[in-house]
Design an enzyme around this catalytic site. Structure first.
Site, PDB file in Angstrom:
ATOM      1  N   SER A  87       0.932  -1.169   0.010  1.00 44.01           N
ATOM      2  CA  SER A  87      -0.028   0.063  -0.047  1.00 44.01           C
ATOM      3  C   SER A  87       0.902   1.186  -0.085  1.00 44.01           C
ATOM      4  O   SER A  87       1.805   1.521  -0.799  1.00 44.01           O
ATOM      5  CB  SER A  87      -0.953  -0.153   1.231  1.00 44.01           C
ATOM      6  OG  SER A  87      -1.961   1.106   1.154  1.00 44.01           O
ATOM      7  N   ASP A 104      -8.818  -6.287  -5.323  1.00 41.36           N
ATOM      8  CA  ASP A 104      -8.469  -5.220  -4.326  1.00 41.36           C
ATOM      9  C   ASP A 104      -9.363  -4.248  -4.440  1.00 41.36           C
ATOM     10  O   ASP A 104      -9.397  -3.581  -5.557  1.00 41.36           O
ATOM     11  CB  ASP A 104      -6.970  -4.639  -4.779  1.00 41.36           C
ATOM     12  CG  ASP A 104      -6.148  -3.777  -3.827  1.00 41.36           C
ATOM     13  OD1 ASP A 104      -7.006  -3.060  -3.208  1.00 41.36           O
ATOM     14  OD2 ASP A 104      -5.203  -3.869  -3.583  1.00 41.36           O
ATOM     15  N   HIS A 138      -6.899  -6.305  -0.758  1.00 43.43           N
ATOM     16  CA  HIS A 138      -5.962  -5.185  -0.373  1.00 43.43           C
ATOM     17  C   HIS A 138      -5.119  -5.946   0.828  1.00 43.43           C
ATOM     18  O   HIS A 138      -5.715  -5.747   1.861  1.00 43.43           O
ATOM     19  CB  HIS A 138      -6.574  -3.999  -0.061  1.00 43.43           C
ATOM     20  CG  HIS A 138      -5.378  -2.895  -0.317  1.00 43.43           C
ATOM     21  ND1 HIS A 138      -4.654  -2.640  -1.236  1.00 43.43           N
ATOM     22  CD2 HIS A 138      -5.038  -2.350   0.852  1.00 43.43           C
ATOM     23  CE1 HIS A 138      -3.782  -1.524  -0.851  1.00 43.43           C
ATOM     24  NE2 HIS A 138      -3.933  -1.478   0.513  1.00 43.43           N
TER      25      HIS A 138
END
Length: 580
Positions: A41, A126, A160
């Site tokens: 991320s 995601d 994610h």
């Protein structure tokens, strides 16, 4: 590389926000050609920035749910585009910008990337970062690396998160810790690729004993003229040292950047302990460093993200001035993130401060001292818009607050800014008129002091005969106020009776606390109490003296505020002083 082993060390300087309960980071025998990075991320964005900026030293990067280098281009709106509509990312433009940075020595030469290895993971499910961003990362690295050096995993139905084969939420769900169990050892697959194969894969159904050292270290040790929180760093970082490395064997070094809401503040040590990185490290002699970011709302980082859109400085993506924050040193790799501005010893006197802190409304002086300015014009340039403010003794702005001063005896040139305002914060470059120009950068930080009465309420209720404690704190004062006045219903309290007492303490350079104590409260003590520091606005609270039953909002004990408030403030200060 012909330079022998690199000894990983963090220099033993006295940090301002030093945590005496933690150890200094130790010294280990680390191969200088083994430095790799990874992240998820915002940590993936940071890993890319770090890899590209320091490609001379960093040999590979693992990117989990990330974006290409300089994707946000310095804007929070740009970061949202990268995350939600990655199809709009223009990779050729990012490559052009990369080359521009390299040509101006803002980052290492891109030739340093050619033999590196990159691992890219992006799940198809995601919902935080558009999966197309993973392909954009590959397109970016395709320009610099041989295709055989890039490994991609784009087909897994993962949400994610960091993929493991032993811990985390369901692979296709959005887990609050951003660790997902996909039956896939992402840590091993990534590190095995970065280190060109041959690593031992741990059996996570019967994991190896972690007989090395998992250490907490003081990140504040490496902030020489600031606090970690001012750059959104946590006070504490983690490092894992495998048992062989503890015993002196030569080891590799990997730096792992957590994602937003994934640092110590949110999930403790889980990113370090529950992603599989430690088990791979123990079996394969890899020291793993886990720098930690904390949320800082006033900096524009409420979710504890690494800076990839410029909440710390507009030069967040560069090497010489990477993310106004931190120096986690290795002996020859002292570029992690620096709170100081990197300036040349050859051209300027680096003994002058590169960060100036000033209170709004005062006059600030930014100074530089060129070592050889004879017959050379010295100019001051505001970095954010490249506006030339002064050239020599002449001012080239209509803003009359700016002016240049030359100290003939000392040989230094100063930029004077009268009545500084928060909008004046940022970098200013002192430039010598050479070809190419040489510059010394100074960062101006402007603070607006504010006063707050502890307790979060405009009213305090106390029982008649009890002890009253009212605590007033001044934030961001840079220097302690010259005086603190207390008023009762508009009249100055002179503290000339035995029941009244005041105390003042300095918690940090810009945190000052004044406490008003009144013993054996009587009805006439009711009314408005105001604290008025010399350098800040006043703060007022209304005191109610009551008889009979205690209301819910009553101040119950004189011990509550003197003992707990300073501790509470220090914690809140770390969190709020200053997205993916």
């Amino acid at each position: 590389m012909g330079v022998g082993p690199l000894f990983l060390c963090l220099l033993l300087s006295s940090g301002i926000e030093k945590n005496l309960a933690l150890d200094s980071l130790g010294t280990y025998n680390v191969d200088p050609g083994s430095v790799t990075v990874s992240g998820i991320s915002s940590g993936a964005a940071m890993a890319t920035q770090f890899h590209v900026a320091y490609s001379t030293n960093v040999k590979g990067a693992g990117i989990f749910a990330g974006v290409p280098y300089y994707c946000a281009q310095g804007f929070i709106s740009g970061s949202l585009t990268c995350m939600t509509t990655a199809s709009l990312i223009t990779v050729p433009a990012l490559i052009t910008q990369t080359e521009t940075f390299a040509a101006s020595n803002g980052i290492d030469s891109t030739s340093g990337l050619s033999n590196d290895r990159v691992y890219i993971f992006h799940g198809t499910e995601d919902v935080v970062v558009d999966p197309i961003a993973g392909q954009k990362v590959k397109n970016y690295y395709d320009h610099y690396l041989n295709s055989g050096n890039i490994k991609t995993v784009f087909g897994m139905a993962a949400n994610h998160g960091f993929p493991t084969n032993f811990y985390g939420g369901a692979c296709d769900s959005l887990d609050s810790e951003y660790i997902v169990n996909c039956g896939y050892n992402g840590a091993y697959e990534m590190l095995n690729h970065l280190y060109r194969g041959g690593l031992i894969e741990p059996d996570m159904s019967s994991p190896p004993v972690l007989s090395g050292q998992f250490l907490l270290f003081d990140q504040g040790e490496f902030f020489y003229i600031s606090w970690p929180s001012q750059s959104s760093f946590d006070s504490t970082g983690f490092v894992y040292v495998p048992s062989s490395c503890v015993n002196g064997a030569e080891c590799k070094l990997h730096i792992a950047f957590h994602g937003c809401q994934q640092g110590r503040h949110y999930i403790g040590e889980k990113f370090a302990r529950k992603t599989g990185l430690l088990e791979v490290a123990e079996l394969n002699d890899i020291v793993v460093l886990f720098p930690q970011i904390s949320p800082q709302t006033l900096l524009g980082n409420p979710q504890g993200c690494w800076d990839w859109w410029s909440y710390t400085t507009e030069l967040y993506q560069s090497s010489a001035k990477l993310v106004e924050s931190k120096e986690l040193h290795t002996s020859h790799l002292n570029k992690l993130q620096s709170v100081t501005v990197a300036n040349s010893d050859e051209d300027f006197d680096n003994n002058l401060p590169s960060i100036i802190r000033a209170v709004a409304g005062t006059t600030a002086y930014l100074s530089c001292k060129p070592k050889a300015s004879r017959n050379k014009t010295v100019s001051w340039v505001r970095h954010r818009d490249l506006h030339v403010l002064t050239v020599g003794h002449f001012t080239y702005t209509t803003d009359v607050r700016f002016g240049a001063h030359y100290g003939q005896s000392a040989g230094d040139w100063s930029l004077q800014i009268k009545s500084v305002q928060p909008r004046d914060s940022g970098l200013y470059d002192c430039q010598i008129g050479t070809q190419p120009p040489k510059s010394f950068s100074v960062r101006l930080q402007v603070y607006v002091p504010r006063s707050v009465i502890a307790g979060g309420s405009t009213d305090i209720h106390v029982q008649e005969g009890s002890t009253i404690n009212i605590t007033c704190t001044v934030y961001d004062s840079v220097q302690p106020p010259a005086f603190f006045f207390w008023y009762h219903d508009g009249q100055v309290i002179h503290f000339n009776n035995d029941r009244q007492e005041r105390r003042m303490s300095l918690l940090e350079n810009d945190i000052t606390v004044s406490s008003l104590s009144i013993r054996q409260a009587v009805m006439s003590d009711s009314g408005n109490y105001t604290c008025q520091p010399a350098n800040s606005d006043k703060a007022t609270v209304r005191l109610h003296i009551l008889k009979g039953e205690e209301p819910a909002a009553m101040q119950r004990s004189s011990a509550n505020y003197p003992l707990l408030f300073p501790l509470t403030y220090l914690w809140l200060h770390l969190l709020f002083r200053n997205y993916l």
